[in-house]
Design a protein around this motif. Structure first.
Motif, PDB file in Angstrom:
ATOM      1  N   VAL A 166     -12.226  24.358   5.173  1.00  0.00           N
ATOM      2  CA  VAL A 166     -11.614  23.205   6.038  1.00  0.00           C
ATOM      3  C   VAL A 166     -12.203  21.897   5.426  1.00  0.00           C
ATOM      4  O   VAL A 166     -11.167  20.837   5.471  1.00  0.00           O
ATOM      5  N   GLU A 167     -13.363  21.818   4.851  1.00  0.00           N
ATOM      6  CA  GLU A 167     -13.838  20.686   4.386  1.00  0.00           C
ATOM      7  C   GLU A 167     -12.722  20.084   3.154  1.00  0.00           C
ATOM      8  O   GLU A 167     -12.462  19.113   2.917  1.00  0.00           O
ATOM      9  N   ALA A 168     -12.570  21.243   2.248  1.00  0.00           N
ATOM     10  CA  ALA A 168     -11.981  20.948   1.100  1.00  0.00           C
ATOM     11  C   ALA A 168     -10.413  20.331   1.577  1.00  0.00           C
ATOM     12  O   ALA A 168      -9.872  19.386   0.771  1.00  0.00           O
ATOM     13  N   GLU A 169      -9.740  20.954   2.569  1.00  0.00           N
ATOM     14  CA  GLU A 169      -8.504  20.657   3.051  1.00  0.00           C
ATOM     15  C   GLU A 169      -8.401  19.396   3.674  1.00  0.00           C
ATOM     16  O   GLU A 169      -7.564  18.457   3.363  1.00  0.00           O
ATOM     17  N   VAL A 170      -9.477  18.969   4.330  1.00  0.00           N
ATOM     18  CA  VAL A 170      -9.575  17.723   4.877  1.00  0.00           C
ATOM     19  C   VAL A 170      -9.900  16.469   3.957  1.00  0.00           C
ATOM     20  O   VAL A 170      -9.081  15.483   3.987  1.00  0.00           O
ATOM     21  N   MET A 171     -10.541  16.751   2.989  1.00  0.00           N
ATOM     22  CA  MET A 171     -10.751  15.867   1.729  1.00  0.00           C
ATOM     23  C   MET A 171      -9.467  15.526   1.039  1.00  0.00           C
ATOM     24  O   MET A 171      -9.101  14.492   0.627  1.00  0.00           O
ATOM     25  N   GLU A 172      -8.721  16.706   0.872  1.00  0.00           N
ATOM     26  CA  GLU A 172      -7.337  16.679   0.134  1.00  0.00           C
ATOM     27  C   GLU A 172      -6.582  15.757   1.028  1.00  0.00           C
ATOM     28  O   GLU A 172      -5.819  15.149   0.311  1.00  0.00           O
ATOM     29  N   LEU A 173      -6.463  15.962   2.385  1.00  0.00           N
ATOM     30  CA  LEU A 173      -5.529  15.118   3.184  1.00  0.00           C
ATOM     31  C   LEU A 173      -5.890  13.657   3.140  1.00  0.00           C
ATOM     32  O   LEU A 173      -5.049  12.667   3.138  1.00  0.00           O
ATOM     33  N   ALA A 174      -7.056  13.493   2.974  1.00  0.00           N
ATOM     34  CA  ALA A 174      -7.615  12.060   3.014  1.00  0.00           C
ATOM     35  C   ALA A 174      -7.388  11.341   1.747  1.00  0.00           C
ATOM     36  O   ALA A 174      -6.983  10.242   1.679  1.00  0.00           O
ATOM     37  N   ARG A 175      -7.137  12.350   0.655  1.00  0.00           N
ATOM     38  CA  ARG A 175      -6.729  11.591  -0.576  1.00  0.00           C
ATOM     39  C   ARG A 175      -5.296  11.381  -0.651  1.00  0.00           C
ATOM     40  O   ARG A 175      -4.805  10.614  -1.591  1.00  0.00           O
ATOM     41  N   ARG A 176      -4.420  11.978   0.135  1.00  0.00           N
ATOM     42  CA  ARG A 176      -2.870  12.116  -0.149  1.00  0.00           C
ATOM     43  C   ARG A 176      -2.542  10.984   0.753  1.00  0.00           C
ATOM     44  O   ARG A 176      -2.873  10.679   1.766  1.00  0.00           O
ATOM     45  N   THR A 177      -1.415  10.320   0.006  1.00  0.00           N
ATOM     46  CA  THR A 177      -0.720   9.093   0.459  1.00  0.00           C
ATOM     47  C   THR A 177       0.332   9.844   1.426  1.00  0.00           C
ATOM     48  O   THR A 177       1.194  10.685   1.092  1.00  0.00           O
ATOM     49  N   PRO A 178       0.176   9.506   2.881  1.00  0.00           N
ATOM     50  CA  PRO A 178       1.027   9.958   3.794  1.00  0.00           C
ATOM     51  C   PRO A 178       2.520   9.689   3.422  1.00  0.00           C
ATOM     52  O   PRO A 178       3.024   8.627   2.740  1.00  0.00           O
ATOM     53  N   VAL A 179       3.499  10.745   3.585  1.00  0.00           N
ATOM     54  CA  VAL A 179       4.740  10.481   3.153  1.00  0.00           C
ATOM     55  C   VAL A 179       5.628   9.818   4.476  1.00  0.00           C
ATOM     56  O   VAL A 179       5.433  10.473   5.522  1.00  0.00           O
ATOM     57  N   GLU A 180       6.341   8.717   4.309  1.00  0.00           N
ATOM     58  CA  GLU A 180       6.923   7.948   5.562  1.00  0.00           C
ATOM     59  C   GLU A 180       8.197   8.756   5.702  1.00  0.00           C
ATOM     60  O   GLU A 180       8.909   8.675   4.683  1.00  0.00           O
TER      61      GLU A 180
END
Length: 311
Positions: free
Chosen positions: A78-92
């Motif tokens: 879960v920690e790894a996934e959340v960190m990955e989401l935080a690094r990812r630029t949201p797609v508009e």
């Protein structure tokens, strides 16, 4: 128990040695031993016992290790996934809605944010005809549209719900006392309708043609607020969808069900075939699920019933 103590215990249990666990964790051996003793004291059971130069787990220790290790692994994932989401630029992703449904945009946005956190929805509203034009020109990624009889080439659509359409009259008009009106009677009235580039006009004309009638509106207006104002002033009558009536109709107007036949239009979500934005099908499913939930709640589609509209 806390996560630090549990993670230290798992390291000791896997290594079967406080010394090896200390080296692996880079923690002083006395400190690691204190954490182990504190955990045993809290649980009221010994978790390890000395065996030669190392340690072995007691029955309680083996049970705790078997239960805790998968939980810690899951937390690490879960920690790894959340960190990955935080690094990812949201797609508009841009979503077009008919003006009648624009007040429901917050539901779609919240649902997408929960289930598709890497997607940021940008919502615009307009007539279905405008939404279709924007889809085909690439200005929109997704569009919620009513039945439309224009050019749908290159678009993929998925059904959402369907809506009845109603005759809109001024509250002081003699027709306001009616609980229903036939389509043939509607055809004799001075109607204010949108221009032919919009789906509502096409749907109305097809419905009138099905009973052998041809209607020329007294005014063509492509702005719903202006249509409502003209009806309030007694200039004429109009036809609007359930959603438009439920969320935007003023107390000065009355909605009358149209019968023999009724005027029903389907609502779909559409996007361009080959759109490069990822996960559009998945996002369509999220919006479709929310539309179905709103239909069950009675705020979207035919499930609401006429009584809600007349209240």
């Amino acid at each position: 128990m806390n996560l630090r103590q549990l993670s230290y215990f798992v390291a000791i249990g896997e290594a079967e040695s406080v010394t090896k666990a200390s080296a692996r964790l880079r923690i002083a051996q006395p400190a690691l031993t204190r954490h182990l003793k504190h955990l045993e004291g809290k649980l009221g059971a010994p978790l390890t016992r000395r065996y030669g130069r190392g340690i072995v787990l007691t029955d309680a220790g083996r049970y705790l290790l078997g239960r805790v290790r998968p939980l810690l692994n899951e937390l690490a994932q879960v920690e790894a996934e959340v960190m990955e989401l935080a690094r990812r630029t949201p797609v508009e992703v841009s979503l077009g809605l008919p003006s009648a449904l624009s007040c429901l945009a917050d539901r779609f946005i919240e649902r997408a944010a929960t289930l598709q956190p890497a997607v940021r929805l940008r919502v615009v509203d307009g007539w279905s005809g405008f939404v279709l034009d924007w889809l085909q020109s690439g200005r929109l990624d997704l569009g919620v549209v009513y039945d439309h009889f224009g050019d749908m080439n290159g678009l993929v659509s998925r059904p959402l719900t369907s809506e009845d359409h109603y005759l809109i009259v001024k509250r002081s008009d003699r027709l306001a006392e009616r609980d229903r009106i036939t389509l043939a009677e509607v055809a004799t009235l001075p109607l204010i309708l949108p221009s032919r580039r919009h789906g509502l006009r096409h749907a109305a004309e097809r419905a009138f043609a099905s009973i052998g009638c041809h209607v020329e509106p007294v005014a063509e207006v492509d702005a719903v607020p202006t249509i409502r104002t003209l009806v309030e002033r007694g200039t004429g009558f109009s036809i609007l969808s359930e959603s438009e009536i439920r969320f935007h109709l003023s107390s000065a107007l009355i909605a009358i069900p149209i019968t023999e036949p009724g005027l029903i239009r389907n609502v779909s979500i559409a996007f361009r075939a080959g759109n490069p934005v990822a996960n559009l099908e998945s996002l369509c499913s999220v919006i479709r699920d929310e539309a179905l939930a709103m239909s069950r709640e009675g705020v979207l589609g035919r499930a609401a019933g006429a009584s809600v509209l007349e209240a």
